[in-house]
Design an enzyme around this catalytic site. Structure first.
Site, PDB file in Angstrom:
ATOM      1  N   THR A 155       0.798  -1.220   0.000  1.00 16.82           N
ATOM      2  CA  THR A 155       0.000   0.000   0.000  1.00 16.82           C
ATOM      3  C   THR A 155       0.838   1.281   0.000  1.00 16.82           C
ATOM      4  O   THR A 155       1.938   1.314   0.567  1.00 16.82           O
ATOM      5  CB  THR A 155      -0.911   0.016   1.245  1.00 16.82           C
ATOM      6  OG1 THR A 155      -1.429   1.340   1.446  1.00 16.82           O
ATOM      7  CG2 THR A 155      -0.171  -0.382   2.515  1.00 16.82           C
TER       8      THR A 155
ATOM      9  N   GLU B 222       0.242   3.608   1.861  1.00 17.46           N
ATOM     10  CA  GLU B 222       0.379   4.011   3.268  1.00 17.46           C
ATOM     11  C   GLU B 222       1.805   3.780   3.758  1.00 17.46           C
ATOM     12  O   GLU B 222       2.229   4.386   4.740  1.00 17.46           O
ATOM     13  CB  GLU B 222      -0.585   3.208   4.147  1.00 17.46           C
ATOM     14  CG  GLU B 222      -1.931   3.863   4.368  1.00 17.46           C
ATOM     15  CD  GLU B 222      -1.876   5.074   5.295  1.00 17.46           C
ATOM     16  OE1 GLU B 222      -2.411   6.121   4.885  1.00 17.46           O
ATOM     17  OE2 GLU B 222      -1.317   4.986   6.398  1.00 17.46           O
TER      18      GLU B 222
ATOM     19  N   TYR C 291      -1.018   0.274  10.799  1.00 14.33           N
ATOM     20  CA  TYR C 291      -1.356  -0.401   9.540  1.00 14.33           C
ATOM     21  C   TYR C 291      -0.193  -0.302   8.553  1.00 14.33           C
ATOM     22  O   TYR C 291       0.237  -1.304   7.970  1.00 14.33           O
ATOM     23  CB  TYR C 291      -2.619   0.236   8.949  1.00 14.33           C
ATOM     24  CG  TYR C 291      -2.935  -0.171   7.533  1.00 14.33           C
ATOM     25  CD1 TYR C 291      -3.581  -1.376   7.249  1.00 14.33           C
ATOM     26  CD2 TYR C 291      -2.587   0.650   6.450  1.00 14.33           C
ATOM     27  CE1 TYR C 291      -3.877  -1.747   5.943  1.00 14.33           C
ATOM     28  CE2 TYR C 291      -2.881   0.289   5.136  1.00 14.33           C
ATOM     29  CZ  TYR C 291      -3.523  -0.911   4.893  1.00 14.33           C
ATOM     30  OH  TYR C 291      -3.809  -1.282   3.594  1.00 14.33           O
TER      31      TYR C 291
ATOM     32  N   LYS D 226       2.034  -3.397   7.117  1.00 18.29           N
ATOM     33  CA  LYS D 226       2.086  -3.684   5.680  1.00 18.29           C
ATOM     34  C   LYS D 226       3.523  -3.649   5.148  1.00 18.29           C
ATOM     35  O   LYS D 226       3.867  -4.373   4.218  1.00 18.29           O
ATOM     36  CB  LYS D 226       1.214  -2.677   4.923  1.00 18.29           C
ATOM     37  CG  LYS D 226      -0.283  -2.990   5.000  1.00 18.29           C
ATOM     38  CD  LYS D 226      -0.634  -4.156   4.078  1.00 18.29           C
ATOM     39  CE  LYS D 226      -2.122  -4.410   4.001  1.00 18.29           C
ATOM     40  NZ  LYS D 226      -2.466  -5.487   3.064  1.00 18.29           N
TER      41      LYS D 226
HETATM   42  P1  NAP Z   1     -11.448  -4.637   2.468  1.00 19.29           P
HETATM   43  O1  NAP Z   1     -12.647  -4.286   1.669  1.00 19.29           O
HETATM   44  O2  NAP Z   1     -11.339  -4.182   3.872  1.00 19.29           O
HETATM   45  O3  NAP Z   1     -11.285  -6.227   2.425  1.00 19.29           O
HETATM   46  C1  NAP Z   1     -10.431  -6.916   3.285  1.00 19.29           C
HETATM   47  C2  NAP Z   1     -10.992  -8.289   3.542  1.00 19.29           C
HETATM   48  O4  NAP Z   1     -10.096  -8.962   4.464  1.00 19.29           O
HETATM   49  C3  NAP Z   1     -12.376  -8.283   4.197  1.00 19.29           C
HETATM   50  O5  NAP Z   1     -13.253  -9.073   3.440  1.00 19.29           O
HETATM   51  C4  NAP Z   1     -12.133  -8.903   5.558  1.00 19.29           C
HETATM   52  O6  NAP Z   1     -13.154  -9.760   5.994  1.00 19.29           O
HETATM   53  C5  NAP Z   1     -10.886  -9.742   5.312  1.00 19.29           C
HETATM   54  N1  NAP Z   1     -10.214 -10.008   6.592  1.00 19.29           N
HETATM   55  C6  NAP Z   1      -9.953  -9.133   7.592  1.00 19.29           C
HETATM   56  N2  NAP Z   1      -9.388  -9.770   8.630  1.00 19.29           N
HETATM   57  C7  NAP Z   1      -9.288 -11.083   8.292  1.00 19.29           C
HETATM   58  C8  NAP Z   1      -8.828 -12.219   8.968  1.00 19.29           C
HETATM   59  N3  NAP Z   1      -8.354 -12.149  10.212  1.00 19.29           N
HETATM   60  N4  NAP Z   1      -8.878 -13.416   8.327  1.00 19.29           N
HETATM   61  C9  NAP Z   1      -9.402 -13.501   7.077  1.00 19.29           C
HETATM   62  N5  NAP Z   1      -9.880 -12.440   6.386  1.00 19.29           N
HETATM   63  C10 NAP Z   1      -9.820 -11.242   6.989  1.00 19.29           C
HETATM   64  O7  NAP Z   1     -10.131  -4.124   1.726  1.00 19.29           O
HETATM   65  P2  NAP Z   1      -9.895  -3.819   0.163  1.00 19.29           P
HETATM   66  O8  NAP Z   1     -10.100  -2.352  -0.055  1.00 19.29           O
HETATM   67  O9  NAP Z   1     -10.588  -4.811  -0.657  1.00 19.29           O
HETATM   68  O10 NAP Z   1      -8.314  -4.024   0.067  1.00 19.29           O
HETATM   69  C11 NAP Z   1      -7.767  -5.296  -0.257  1.00 19.29           C
HETATM   70  C12 NAP Z   1      -6.330  -5.358   0.232  1.00 19.29           C
HETATM   71  O11 NAP Z   1      -5.579  -4.328  -0.392  1.00 19.29           O
HETATM   72  C13 NAP Z   1      -6.143  -5.152   1.727  1.00 19.29           C
HETATM   73  O12 NAP Z   1      -5.061  -5.961   2.128  1.00 19.29           O
HETATM   74  C14 NAP Z   1      -5.784  -3.684   1.854  1.00 19.29           C
HETATM   75  O13 NAP Z   1      -5.028  -3.483   3.027  1.00 19.29           O
HETATM   76  C15 NAP Z   1      -4.965  -3.499   0.597  1.00 19.29           C
HETATM   77  N6  NAP Z   1      -4.977  -2.152   0.011  1.00 19.29           N
HETATM   78  C16 NAP Z   1      -6.153  -1.541  -0.264  1.00 19.29           C
HETATM   79  C17 NAP Z   1      -6.134  -0.299  -0.877  1.00 19.29           C
HETATM   80  C18 NAP Z   1      -7.417   0.416  -1.220  1.00 19.29           C
HETATM   81  O14 NAP Z   1      -7.347   1.630  -1.462  1.00 19.29           O
HETATM   82  N7  NAP Z   1      -8.548  -0.274  -1.284  1.00 19.29           N
HETATM   83  C19 NAP Z   1      -4.908   0.305  -1.230  1.00 19.29           C
HETATM   84  C20 NAP Z   1      -3.726  -0.374  -0.948  1.00 19.29           C
HETATM   85  C21 NAP Z   1      -3.763  -1.624  -0.357  1.00 19.29           C
HETATM   86  P3  NAP Z   1     -14.582  -9.248   6.540  1.00 19.29           P
HETATM   87  O15 NAP Z   1     -15.385  -8.980   5.295  1.00 19.29           O
HETATM   88  O16 NAP Z   1     -15.049 -10.388   7.336  1.00 19.29           O
HETATM   89  O17 NAP Z   1     -14.300  -8.006   7.329  1.00 19.29           O
HETATM   90  O1  G4F Z   2     -10.611   6.740   3.225  1.00 21.57           O
HETATM   91  P1  G4F Z   2      -9.553   6.613   4.254  1.00 21.57           P
HETATM   92  O2  G4F Z   2      -9.932   5.963   5.529  1.00 21.57           O
HETATM   93  O3  G4F Z   2      -8.345   5.877   3.539  1.00 21.57           O
HETATM   94  P2  G4F Z   2      -6.781   5.784   3.879  1.00 21.57           P
HETATM   95  O4  G4F Z   2      -6.499   6.077   5.287  1.00 21.57           O
HETATM   96  O5  G4F Z   2      -6.068   6.595   2.858  1.00 21.57           O
HETATM   97  O6  G4F Z   2      -6.504   4.230   3.651  1.00 21.57           O
HETATM   98  C1  G4F Z   2      -6.982   3.554   2.494  1.00 21.57           C
HETATM   99  O7  G4F Z   2      -6.028   3.655   1.470  1.00 21.57           O
HETATM  100  C2  G4F Z   2      -4.766   3.017   1.751  1.00 21.57           C
HETATM  101  C3  G4F Z   2      -3.875   3.241   0.533  1.00 21.57           C
HETATM  102  O8  G4F Z   2      -3.153   4.446   0.694  1.00 21.57           O
HETATM  103  C4  G4F Z   2      -5.029   1.545   1.984  1.00 21.57           C
HETATM  104  F1  G4F Z   2      -3.855   0.894   2.189  1.00 21.57           F
HETATM  105  C5  G4F Z   2      -5.944   1.365   3.167  1.00 21.57           C
HETATM  106  O9  G4F Z   2      -6.236  -0.014   3.358  1.00 21.57           O
HETATM  107  C6  G4F Z   2      -7.246   2.103   2.889  1.00 21.57           C
HETATM  108  O10 G4F Z   2      -7.908   1.452   1.819  1.00 21.57           O
HETATM  109  O11 G4F Z   2      -8.974   8.059   4.608  1.00 21.57           O
HETATM  110  C7  G4F Z   2      -8.482   8.928   3.601  1.00 21.57           C
HETATM  111  C8  G4F Z   2      -8.227  10.301   4.208  1.00 21.57           C
HETATM  112  C9  G4F Z   2      -7.384  10.280   5.490  1.00 21.57           C
HETATM  113  O12 G4F Z   2      -6.427  11.300   5.394  1.00 21.57           O
HETATM  114  C10 G4F Z   2      -8.380  10.603   6.602  1.00 21.57           C
HETATM  115  O13 G4F Z   2      -7.828  11.296   7.717  1.00 21.57           O
HETATM  116  O14 G4F Z   2      -9.493  10.871   4.585  1.00 21.57           O
HETATM  117  C11 G4F Z   2      -9.343  11.507   5.845  1.00 21.57           C
HETATM  118  N1  G4F Z   2     -10.664  11.588   6.473  1.00 21.57           N
HETATM  119  C12 G4F Z   2     -11.278  12.758   6.827  1.00 21.57           C
HETATM  120  N2  G4F Z   2     -12.451  12.485   7.417  1.00 21.57           N
HETATM  121  C13 G4F Z   2     -11.451  10.571   6.834  1.00 21.57           C
HETATM  122  C14 G4F Z   2     -12.582  11.118   7.423  1.00 21.57           C
HETATM  123  N3  G4F Z   2     -11.291   9.238   6.682  1.00 21.57           N
HETATM  124  C15 G4F Z   2     -12.298   8.436   7.125  1.00 21.57           C
HETATM  125  N4  G4F Z   2     -12.182   7.106   6.953  1.00 21.57           N
HETATM  126  N5  G4F Z   2     -13.420   8.942   7.726  1.00 21.57           N
HETATM  127  C16 G4F Z   2     -13.606  10.276   7.911  1.00 21.57           C
HETATM  128  O15 G4F Z   2     -14.623  10.717   8.455  1.00 21.57           O
END
Ligand code: NAP
Ligand code: G4F
Length: 344
Positions: A126, A128, A150, A154
């Site tokens: 990520t 992050e 986190y 990662k």
């Molecule tokens: P997500 O919607 O939160 O999906 C993560 C899945 O992991 C959920 O279905 C969750 O299950 C499962 N999980 C959590 N804890 C677990 C455990 N202990 N054992 C088995 N499964 C578990 O995340 P996503 O946005 O699809 O992201 C997919 C991956 O990419 C993650 O690893 C995330 O950290 C990484 N990532 C995401 C982004 C982004 O912007 N979306 C960017 C960079 C990296 P439940 O449904 O039961 O909660």
């Molecule tokens: O949507 P966020 O929670 O995503 P964040 O923290 O960027 O993380 C996501 O992207 C990562 C990749 O860079 C992934 F690895 C990670 O698993 C996840 O998918 O927050 C985005 C921004 C932050 O700066 C946060 O402080 O939005 C700001 N924010 C402001 N108000 C908020 C809020 N975020 C959340 N979730 N909720 C708020 O009310």
């Protein structure tokens, strides 16, 4: 016979998009989901991938659970998408986050090394990990500076993925993905929170949207594009690490502006810092407020990536721009609100 892919985190956003992509390519798709009172299947259902995906119990904290799955299915490809993926929660649950986002990577890699070494592995790393960025924009060569439990967890998984490639010659790749969103994004992430809550406000089902830091900037792409990039990494002859990003960053404030536009609304901002409010120009009501509980103990202010290596080596480019992404999410949420459907 088509290939077999195993996806951890099948119930999540990326799990659903990847399952759909692989099924369309003729794969047998097996997805791991946590056993609980019910398994979340609405995303797979919404994308039309539920019927053909085989779902098995998977707890990433359980070594033997993982081991038995690898031994039994011997998948051609394993995509590790399962994680405690909510950055804010990682400050409250740092040890759990480390177990699932860091240690589980080693569990998976050890199981692959021991009973299924032909399995190609994808690690969901990520942006992050760049955290308090040391250069802008970020590439595969930018030094890491994670700013949350986190991000730290990662980073461990990222380096383990590289280590197992170098130490044992396994085909392990790591995708350093910048934020990617979609209509099936979890409701706690800021983009979906905005598209859903503003849709509810427009239709009289909610009064106020509460947010934290409005000035943070993210490089937001569409999840459907990003799972294609994951697949391309795993198909490459040599395993490697790649950034996937759009190369454009926008603030939370801009995300709100375009969501409001897509809903035919306009917001006027008044005040500063925690006292800032957003007013609906038509009704003159306060519909956005700051709640400091959404501020993070350490914030990542600005992420923007360069996906040049993925473009050159994998032929990957994103197909959806920021405005299109915001509109896609807003249209989906407004429709759900009007049809009174709960998706979250
Ligand atoms: P997500 O919607 O939160 O999906 C993560 C899945 O992991 C959920 O279905 C969750 O299950 C499962 N999980 C959590 N804890 C677990 C455990 N202990 N054992 C088995 N499964 C578990 O995340 P996503 O946005 O699809 O992201 C997919 C991956 O990419 C993650 O690893 C995330 O950290 C990484 N990532 C995401 C982004 C982004 O912007 N979306 C960017 C960079 C990296 P439940 O449904 O039961 O909660
Ligand atoms: O949507 P966020 O929670 O995503 P964040 O923290 O960027 O993380 C996501 O992207 C990562 C990749 O860079 C992934 F690895 C990670 O698993 C996840 O998918 O927050 C985005 C921004 C932050 O700066 C946060 O402080 O939005 C700001 N924010 C402001 N108000 C908020 C809020 N975020 C959340 N979730 N909720 C708020 O009310």
């Amino acid at each position: 016979m088509g290939k077999t892919a195993f996806i951890t985190g099948i119930a999540g956003q990326d799990g659903a998009y990847l399952a759909k992509l692989l099924l369309d390519k003729g794969y047998r798709v097996i997805g791991g989901a946590r056993r609980s009172s019910h398994i979340v299947t609405w995303r797979l259902e919404e994308l039309g991938a539920l019927a053909d995906t085989e779902i098995v119990d998977l707890e990433l904290g359980e070594m033997l659970n993982i081991y038995r799955i690898l031994e039994k299915y011997q998948p051609d490809e394993l995509y590790n998408l399962g994680a405690q993926s909510f950055v804010a929660a990682s400050f409250e649950q740092p040890l759990y986050t480390a177990d699932i986002d860091a240690m589980a990577v080693t569990r998976l890699l050890e199981a692959i090394r021991t009973v299924s070494p032909q399995t190609r592995y994808y690690q969901a790393s990520t942006s992050e990990m760049f955290g308090k960025v040391v250069e802008t924009p970020q590439t595969e060569n930018t030094p890491f500076y994670p700013r949350s439990p986190y991000g730290v967890a990662k980073l461990y998984g990222h380096w383990m993925t590289i280590n197992y490639r170098e130490a044992y010659g396994l085909h392990t790749s790591s995708g350093i993905l910048f934020n990617h969103e979609s209509p099936v994004r979890g409701e706690n992430f800021v983009t979906r929170k905005i598209s859903l809550h503003l849709s509810q406000i427009k239709h009289g089902m909610r009064d106020v949207l509460e947010l934290g830091n409005l000035d943070a900037r993210r490089d937001w792409g569409f999840a459907g594009d990003y799972v294609e990039g994951m697949w391309r990494m795993v198909q490459a002859e040599k395993p490697d690490d790649y950034v996937l990003a759009t190369g454009e960053a926008h603030s939370i404030r801009e995300f709100i502006k375009y969501t409001a536009q897509a809903l035919g609304m306009a917001i006027e901002w008044r005040g500063k810092g925690p006292d800032e409010i957003g007013i609906d120009v038509k009704t003159n009501k306060t519909i956005i407020q700051i709640n400091p509980k959404y501020y993070r103990p350490a914030e990542v202010e600005h992420l923007i990536g360069v996906a040049e290596k993925a473009r050159e080596k994998l032929g990957w480019t994103p197909s959806t721009n920021f405005r299109e992404l915001v509109e896609m999410m807003t249209i989906a949420d407004e429709r759900r609100v009007v049809e009174n459907r709960v998706c979250g």
